[in-house]
Enzyme design. Structure first.
Site, PDB file in Angstrom:
ATOM      1  N   ILE A  38      36.509  41.908  39.512  1.00 15.98           N
ATOM      2  CA  ILE A  38      36.064  43.106  38.783  1.00 15.98           C
ATOM      3  C   ILE A  38      35.239  42.736  37.534  1.00 15.98           C
ATOM      4  CG2 ILE A  38      38.079  43.408  37.266  1.00 15.98           C
ATOM      5  CD1 ILE A  38      38.039  46.398  38.145  1.00 15.98           C
ATOM      6  N   HIS A 112      45.707  33.094  43.532  1.00 17.54           N
ATOM      7  CA  HIS A 112      44.340  33.451  43.920  1.00 17.54           C
ATOM      8  C   HIS A 112      43.424  32.270  43.669  1.00 17.54           C
ATOM      9  CE1 HIS A 112      45.112  34.742  39.763  1.00 17.54           C
ATOM     10  NE2 HIS A 112      43.851  34.468  39.503  1.00 17.54           N
ATOM     11  N   HIS A 114      39.484  31.401  42.935  1.00 15.79           N
ATOM     12  CA  HIS A 114      38.180  31.931  42.558  1.00 15.79           C
ATOM     13  C   HIS A 114      37.104  31.146  43.315  1.00 15.79           C
ATOM     14  CE1 HIS A 114      39.561  33.913  38.654  1.00 15.79           C
ATOM     15  NE2 HIS A 114      40.554  33.053  38.853  1.00 15.79           N
TER      16      HIS A 114
HETATM   17  P1  5GP Z   1      43.159  34.419  36.448  1.00 15.60           P
HETATM   18  O1  5GP Z   1      42.881  34.366  34.984  1.00 15.60           O
HETATM   19  O2  5GP Z   1      44.543  34.942  36.734  1.00 15.60           O
HETATM   20  O3  5GP Z   1      42.838  33.145  37.148  1.00 15.60           O
HETATM   21  O4  5GP Z   1      42.117  35.450  37.057  1.00 15.60           O
HETATM   22  C1  5GP Z   1      42.398  36.792  37.296  1.00 15.60           C
HETATM   23  C2  5GP Z   1      41.088  37.446  37.716  1.00 15.60           C
HETATM   24  O5  5GP Z   1      41.379  38.713  38.243  1.00 15.60           O
HETATM   25  C3  5GP Z   1      40.098  37.633  36.573  1.00 15.60           C
HETATM   26  O6  5GP Z   1      38.887  36.965  36.890  1.00 15.60           O
HETATM   27  C4  5GP Z   1      39.927  39.142  36.501  1.00 15.60           C
HETATM   28  O7  5GP Z   1      38.612  39.532  36.206  1.00 15.60           O
HETATM   29  C5  5GP Z   1      40.362  39.596  37.882  1.00 15.60           C
HETATM   30  N1  5GP Z   1      40.922  40.935  37.924  1.00 15.60           N
HETATM   31  C6  5GP Z   1      41.871  41.449  37.100  1.00 15.60           C
HETATM   32  N2  5GP Z   1      42.180  42.705  37.466  1.00 15.60           N
HETATM   33  C7  5GP Z   1      41.417  42.981  38.553  1.00 15.60           C
HETATM   34  C8  5GP Z   1      41.287  44.138  39.377  1.00 15.60           C
HETATM   35  O8  5GP Z   1      41.940  45.163  39.200  1.00 15.60           O
HETATM   36  N3  5GP Z   1      40.399  44.052  40.415  1.00 15.60           N
HETATM   37  C9  5GP Z   1      39.663  42.933  40.654  1.00 15.60           C
HETATM   38  N4  5GP Z   1      38.826  42.953  41.686  1.00 15.60           N
HETATM   39  N5  5GP Z   1      39.764  41.824  39.891  1.00 15.60           N
HETATM   40  C10 5GP Z   1      40.626  41.853  38.855  1.00 15.60           C
END
Ligand code: 5GP
Length: 133
Positions: A38, A112, A114
């Site tokens: 997002i 997840h 990326h």
């Molecule tokens: P982390 O920091 O946990 O590795 O990454 C989490 C990712 O999830 C971030 O890049 C953030 O932008 C994405 N994200 C958070 N909430 C949402 C959402 O509701 N929808 C989508 N598509 N991505 C999200």
């Protein structure tokens, strides 16, 4: 191996998997969902998640079934092929990364991966002295 992780099923990706929150799906299989981030950090920023309840990479790699593991890996390969970014096929390349826990600033406690591409991504990590927070 005992699973030491408590999975919080209120996290945002669990809600996406339950269909409570919309997502921009890239692809979906029996065990894996991929959707666009997002807040994209690059022109291509896809998140690949297992449908199972795994908190982070080591939880998934240690505790997922072989079917889940293979499906996840093959889905990553198919996405990078479909996006035309595989360096072995003339693509510009990409970076995969996964944050786990506090030092990596993992925001969402559902494993997840990326996939980032579409612009030069620089060196892998910032120098420690440049990191804030
Ligand atoms: P982390 O920091 O946990 O590795 O990454 C989490 C990712 O999830 C971030 O890049 C953030 O932008 C994405 N994200 C958070 N909430 C949402 C959402 O509701 N929808 C989508 N598509 N991505 C999200």
């Amino acid at each position: 191996m005992a699973n030491a992780y408590a999975y919080d099923d209120k996290n945002i990706f669990a809600r996406i998997l339950r269909g409570e929150i919309p997502n921009d799906t890239v692809t979906e299989t029996d065990h894996t969902l991929a959707f666009n981030d997002i807040y994209p950090q690059a022109p291509i920023h896809v998140l690949v998640i297992p449908k199972g309840a795994y908190v982070c990479a080591d939880d998934f790699y240690a505790n997922a079934s072989e079917a889940e593991l293979v499906d996840f890996a093959r889905t990553v390969a198919r996405i990078t092929a479909d996006l035309g970014i595989q360096p072995g096929q003339g693509g510009q390349g990409y970076r995969t990364l996964s944050n786990a826990g506090e030092v990596a600033v993992q925001e969402v406690p559902h494993y997840h991966l990326h996939i980032l591409s579409g612009r030069p991504l620089g060196r892998m990590l910032q120098k420690a002295e440049d990191v804030r927070g």
